[in-house]
Design a protein around this motif. Structure first.
Motif, PDB file in Angstrom:
ATOM      1  N   ARG A  66     -63.710  26.677  -6.937  1.00 15.37           N
ATOM      2  CA  ARG A  66     -64.584  27.215  -6.212  1.00 15.37           C
ATOM      3  C   ARG A  66     -64.684  28.679  -6.043  1.00 15.37           C
ATOM      4  O   ARG A  66     -65.811  29.340  -5.762  1.00 15.37           O
ATOM      5  N   LEU A  67     -63.596  29.126  -5.873  1.00 15.85           N
ATOM      6  CA  LEU A  67     -63.462  30.617  -5.793  1.00 15.85           C
ATOM      7  C   LEU A  67     -64.003  31.340  -6.913  1.00 15.85           C
ATOM      8  O   LEU A  67     -64.650  32.309  -6.481  1.00 15.85           O
ATOM      9  N   SER A  68     -63.702  30.801  -7.891  1.00 18.60           N
ATOM     10  CA  SER A  68     -64.443  31.630  -9.336  1.00 18.60           C
ATOM     11  C   SER A  68     -65.845  31.317  -9.095  1.00 18.60           C
ATOM     12  O   SER A  68     -66.554  32.500  -9.538  1.00 18.60           O
ATOM     13  N   THR A  69     -66.400  30.372  -8.668  1.00 20.02           N
ATOM     14  CA  THR A  69     -67.703  30.418  -8.359  1.00 20.02           C
ATOM     15  C   THR A  69     -68.429  31.208  -7.435  1.00 20.02           C
ATOM     16  O   THR A  69     -69.439  31.948  -7.701  1.00 20.02           O
ATOM     17  N   ASN A  70     -67.668  31.081  -6.067  1.00 14.51           N
ATOM     18  CA  ASN A  70     -67.947  32.312  -5.367  1.00 14.51           C
ATOM     19  C   ASN A  70     -68.168  33.772  -5.811  1.00 14.51           C
ATOM     20  O   ASN A  70     -68.845  34.536  -5.794  1.00 14.51           O
ATOM     21  N   ASN A  71     -67.122  33.981  -6.685  1.00 11.41           N
ATOM     22  CA  ASN A  71     -66.762  35.322  -7.417  1.00 11.41           C
ATOM     23  C   ASN A  71     -68.032  35.582  -8.190  1.00 11.41           C
ATOM     24  O   ASN A  71     -68.746  36.835  -8.317  1.00 11.41           O
ATOM     25  N   ALA A  72     -68.289  34.530  -9.000  1.00 10.42           N
ATOM     26  CA  ALA A  72     -69.699  34.708  -9.791  1.00 10.42           C
ATOM     27  C   ALA A  72     -70.889  34.937  -9.280  1.00 10.42           C
ATOM     28  O   ALA A  72     -71.757  35.706  -9.648  1.00 10.42           O
ATOM     29  N   GLN A  73     -70.908  34.411  -8.141  1.00  5.58           N
ATOM     30  CA  GLN A  73     -72.286  34.541  -7.284  1.00  5.58           C
ATOM     31  C   GLN A  73     -72.217  36.005  -6.841  1.00  5.58           C
ATOM     32  O   GLN A  73     -73.357  36.660  -6.757  1.00  5.58           O
ATOM     33  N   LEU A  74     -71.010  36.534  -6.294  1.00  2.67           N
ATOM     34  CA  LEU A  74     -71.017  37.865  -5.820  1.00  2.67           C
ATOM     35  C   LEU A  74     -71.371  39.063  -7.015  1.00  2.67           C
ATOM     36  O   LEU A  74     -71.958  40.112  -7.010  1.00  2.67           O
ATOM     37  N   ALA A  75     -70.641  38.352  -8.315  1.00  6.53           N
ATOM     38  CA  ALA A  75     -70.851  39.222  -9.433  1.00  6.53           C
ATOM     39  C   ALA A  75     -71.994  39.350  -9.657  1.00  6.53           C
ATOM     40  O   ALA A  75     -72.830  40.503 -10.122  1.00  6.53           O
ATOM     41  N   GLU A  76     -73.184  38.153  -9.640  1.00  2.00           N
ATOM     42  CA  GLU A  76     -74.151  38.111 -10.050  1.00  2.00           C
ATOM     43  C   GLU A  76     -75.357  39.340  -9.106  1.00  2.00           C
ATOM     44  O   GLU A  76     -76.353  40.148  -9.608  1.00  2.00           O
ATOM     45  N   GLN A  77     -74.975  39.309  -7.933  1.00  2.00           N
ATOM     46  CA  GLN A  77     -75.647  40.212  -6.852  1.00  2.00           C
ATOM     47  C   GLN A  77     -75.331  41.617  -7.186  1.00  2.00           C
ATOM     48  O   GLN A  77     -76.300  42.482  -7.263  1.00  2.00           O
ATOM     49  N   ALA A  78     -74.092  41.878  -7.535  1.00  2.00           N
ATOM     50  CA  ALA A  78     -73.774  43.185  -8.039  1.00  2.00           C
ATOM     51  C   ALA A  78     -74.563  43.573  -9.197  1.00  2.00           C
ATOM     52  O   ALA A  78     -74.660  44.790  -9.583  1.00  2.00           O
ATOM     53  N   ARG A  79     -74.478  42.605 -10.214  1.00  2.00           N
ATOM     54  CA  ARG A  79     -75.282  42.939 -11.382  1.00  2.00           C
ATOM     55  C   ARG A  79     -76.581  43.382 -11.125  1.00  2.00           C
ATOM     56  O   ARG A  79     -77.099  44.405 -11.759  1.00  2.00           O
ATOM     57  N   VAL A  80     -77.351  42.654 -10.227  1.00  2.00           N
ATOM     58  CA  VAL A  80     -78.773  43.000 -10.136  1.00  2.00           C
ATOM     59  C   VAL A  80     -78.784  44.360  -9.489  1.00  2.00           C
ATOM     60  O   VAL A  80     -79.734  45.181 -10.018  1.00  2.00           O
ATOM     61  N   THR A  81     -78.012  44.734  -8.701  1.00  2.00           N
ATOM     62  CA  THR A  81     -77.946  46.102  -7.761  1.00  2.00           C
ATOM     63  C   THR A  81     -77.710  47.207  -9.032  1.00  2.00           C
ATOM     64  O   THR A  81     -78.336  48.415  -8.949  1.00  2.00           O
ATOM     65  N   ALA A  82     -76.979  47.054  -9.983  1.00  2.00           N
ATOM     66  CA  ALA A  82     -76.494  47.918 -10.898  1.00  2.00           C
ATOM     67  C   ALA A  82     -77.101  48.054 -12.194  1.00  2.00           C
ATOM     68  O   ALA A  82     -77.018  48.764 -13.297  1.00  2.00           O
ATOM     69  N   ILE A  83     -78.007  47.117 -12.302  1.00  2.00           N
ATOM     70  CA  ILE A  83     -79.193  47.018 -13.614  1.00  2.00           C
ATOM     71  C   ILE A  83     -79.755  48.196 -13.933  1.00  2.00           C
ATOM     72  O   ILE A  83     -80.083  48.579 -15.168  1.00  2.00           O
ATOM     73  N   VAL A  84     -80.345  49.159 -13.001  1.00  2.00           N
ATOM     74  CA  VAL A  84     -81.103  50.231 -13.379  1.00  2.00           C
ATOM     75  C   VAL A  84     -80.100  51.174 -13.727  1.00  2.00           C
ATOM     76  O   VAL A  84     -80.367  52.040 -14.903  1.00  2.00           O
ATOM     77  N   GLU A  85     -79.087  51.545 -13.290  1.00  2.00           N
ATOM     78  CA  GLU A  85     -78.085  52.558 -13.670  1.00  2.00           C
ATOM     79  C   GLU A  85     -77.588  52.081 -15.113  1.00  2.00           C
ATOM     80  O   GLU A  85     -77.370  52.933 -16.044  1.00  2.00           O
ATOM     81  N   GLU A  86     -77.425  50.739 -15.388  1.00  2.00           N
ATOM     82  CA  GLU A  86     -76.857  50.420 -16.694  1.00  2.00           C
ATOM     83  C   GLU A  86     -77.895  50.744 -17.811  1.00  2.00           C
ATOM     84  O   GLU A  86     -77.698  51.055 -18.743  1.00  2.00           O
ATOM     85  N   ARG A  87     -79.247  50.342 -17.349  1.00  2.00           N
ATOM     86  CA  ARG A  87     -80.372  50.904 -18.293  1.00  2.00           C
ATOM     87  C   ARG A  87     -80.304  52.165 -18.679  1.00  2.00           C
ATOM     88  O   ARG A  87     -80.671  52.929 -19.867  1.00  2.00           O
ATOM     89  N   GLN A  88     -80.305  53.021 -17.565  1.00  2.00           N
ATOM     90  CA  GLN A  88     -80.092  54.330 -17.788  1.00  2.00           C
ATOM     91  C   GLN A  88     -79.181  54.896 -18.725  1.00  2.00           C
ATOM     92  O   GLN A  88     -79.308  55.927 -19.558  1.00  2.00           O
ATOM     93  N   ARG A  89     -78.149  54.533 -18.369  1.00  2.00           N
ATOM     94  CA  ARG A  89     -76.771  54.884 -19.244  1.00  2.00           C
ATOM     95  C   ARG A  89     -77.211  54.573 -20.997  1.00  2.00           C
ATOM     96  O   ARG A  89     -76.680  55.334 -21.667  1.00  2.00           O
ATOM     97  N   LEU A  90     -77.622  53.244 -20.918  1.00  2.00           N
ATOM     98  CA  LEU A  90     -77.944  52.850 -22.366  1.00  2.00           C
ATOM     99  C   LEU A  90     -78.989  53.703 -22.937  1.00  2.00           C
ATOM    100  O   LEU A  90     -78.859  53.986 -24.046  1.00  2.00           O
ATOM    101  N   ALA A  91     -79.985  54.121 -22.320  1.00  2.00           N
ATOM    102  CA  ALA A  91     -81.094  55.095 -22.654  1.00  2.00           C
ATOM    103  C   ALA A  91     -80.375  56.414 -23.249  1.00  2.00           C
ATOM    104  O   ALA A  91     -80.773  56.916 -24.295  1.00  2.00           O
TER     105      ALA A  91
END
Length: 357
Positions: free
Chosen positions: A127-152
Motif C-alpha cells: 500500500r505504501l508503494s502505491t501511495n509513493n507511486a501516486q506522489l511520484a506521478e504528481q511530481a512527474r507532472v510538475t517536472a515534465i516541462v523542465e524535462e522537455r527543455q532538458r531533452l531539447a
C-alpha cells in the motif's frame, strides 16, 4: 542429510521405547520376586524360553510404541516445516494445518500469529508503494516541462550538431569528388563515422525518452509498447510472455515496469546480447518475473551491483515485499528471477477475474 535426520527421530523414539520396556520388565520381575509370585522353573528349557520371552516381549512392544510415537511427532513437525518453506518462498497465504493442542500445536498457533503479522507488514509495504507511486506521478507532472527543455537542449547539442556536420561534409564531398577522389573517400568515411555516432546518441536518448511510469496503462500493455518500440530501433530479439490473470496494485506494477525497463537498459548497454526473454507468470499466490539474456554475462560483485543498477532493482523489489536473485557468470548470460507475493486485494482481483472468465 534431511532423510537421515527424520530417520534419527524415529530411531531415537524406538530406542527410548525399548529402554522403557526393559525397565518396566525389570520392575515387574522385581515385584513378582519380592511378593513370592515368581517361582523357579523345573528345567533349563523352560527357563530359557521364559527368559527369551521376557526379553523379546518388552523390547518388541517398546520398539513398536517408540516407532508410532516418533512417526506421529515427525509427521506433525514435517507439516510445520513444509508450511514454513512455503512462507519462505512467498506463499504467505498457506494455512498452518491443525497439529493438535499440545506443545507442538501451541508452536503452530504462534507461527500462525507470526505469519499474519508478516502478511500485514507486506500488505502495508505494498500500500505504501502505491501511495509513493501516486506522489511520484504528481511530481512527474510538475517536472515534465523542465524535462522537455532538458531533452531539447540535449538534442540540439548532440544529434543536431552531428547532423549539421554530416550535412556540411556531404556538401564538401560533392565539391571535391571530381578534383580529389582520395579526399572525397576520406570525407565519405567521416560521414559514416559521424552517422554511427549520431545513431548511438539517438538510441541513448530514446532510452531516456521512455516514460518512467506506466501513465495509466496496465503493466502488460506498457511492456508491450516498450518492447514494440525497441524491436524497431534495436537489433535484438525480445520475447515477452505474461499470464492474463495477473492484476496488481498500481504501485507494484510501476515498480515492476521500472525493474524491467532497467534490466532492458542494462542488456542494451552492457551485455552485447542477441536475444532477451521476459516472462511474467502467476504461480499459486505469487507473481514470478524472469528476465534472461544470452549476452556476455559478468562476475557478480558489489562494484558491478552498483554500476549496473542491480542494487536499485533490489531496493525496488524489497519495497513491494518481494525477493530477487541474480544469476550470471562471464560468457553465460544473465538471468534475473523476481518473486512478489500476492496479498489480499491482488489475490482477490486475480481470482475474481479468473472466475469471471
Amino acid at each position: 542429510m534431511e532423510t537421515e535426520k527424520k530417520a534419527n527421530m524415529i530411531t531415537r523414539h524406538m530406542r527410548e521405547g525399548t529402554l522403557l520396556g526393559l525397565v518396566v520388565m525389570l520392575v515387574v520381575l522385581y515385584l513378582l520376586y519380592t511378593y513370592g509370585y515368581l517361582k523357579p522353573f523345573d528345567s533349563w528349557k523352560n527357563r530359557i524360553e521364559a527368559g527369551i520371552t521376557l526379553v523379546l516381549l518388552p523390547i518388541g512392544l517398546g520398539a513398536i510404541y517408540g516407532f508410532f510415537q516418533g512417526y506421529r511427532v515427525k509427521r506433525r513437525v514435517d507439516l510445520v516445516r513444509e508450511t514454513l518453506v512455503n512462507w519462505e518462498k512467498g506463499s504467505l497465504t498457506d494455512v498452518m494445518p491443525d497439529i493438535g493442542e499440545d506443545e507442538v500445536g501451541r508452536l503452530g498457533e504462534q507461527l500462525v500469529k507470526i505469519s499474519k503479522r508478516w502478511e500485514d507488514q507486506v500488505s502495508s509495504l505494498q500500500r505504501l508503494s502505491t501511495n509513493n507511486a501516486q506522489l511520484a506521478e504528481q511530481a512527474r507532472v510538475t517536472a515534465i516541462v523542465e524535462e522537455r527543455q532538458r531533452l531539447a537542449r540535449e538534442l540540439h547539442d548532440a544529434v543536431s550538431q552531428q547532423l549539421f556536420a554530416i550535412s556540411m561534409t556531404a556538401t564538401a564531398v560533392g565539391r571535391t569528388l571530381d578534383k580529389d577522389f582520395d579526399k572525397a573517400q576520406r570525407q565519405v568515411a567521416l560521414i559514416e563515422e559521424m552517422s554511427a555516432v549520431a545513431q548511438s546518441e539517438m538510441r541513448a536518448l530514446l532510452l531516456h525518452l521512455r516514460p518512467v511510469y506506466l501513465e495509466g496503462k496496465a503493466l502488460e500493455q506498457g511492456l508491450k509498447d516498450l518492447i514494440k518500440e525497441l524491436r524497431i530501433k534495436v537489433p535484438m530479439e525480445i520475447t515477452f510472455e505474461m499470464d492474463d490473470d495477473i492484476h496488481l496494485l498500481k504501485g507494484i506494477e510501476n515498480h515492476l515496469f521500472r525493474i524491467v525497463q532497467e534490466a532492458m537498459s542494462n542488456t542494451l548497454r552492457h551485455s552485447k546480447a542477441e536475444k532477451m526473454d521476459i516472462r511474467i507468470h502467476r504461480k499459486q499466490n505469487t507473481v514470478r518475473v524472469m528476465l534472461r539474456d544470452d549476452g556476455i554475462g559478468f562476475e557478480l560483485d558489489d562494484k558491478k551491483q552498483t554500476s549496473y543498477g542491480l542494487s536499485t532493482m533490489q531496493e525496488r523489489v524489497t519495497e513491494i515485499g518481494g525477493s530477487v536473485q541474480f544469476i550470471t557468470a562471464p560468457g553465460k548470460g544473465t538471468r534475473i528471477e523476481i518473486v512478489v507475493p500476492l496479498i489480499n486485494d491482488e489475490r482477490k482481483r486475480g481470482d475474481g477475474d479468473g472466475n469471471t472468465d
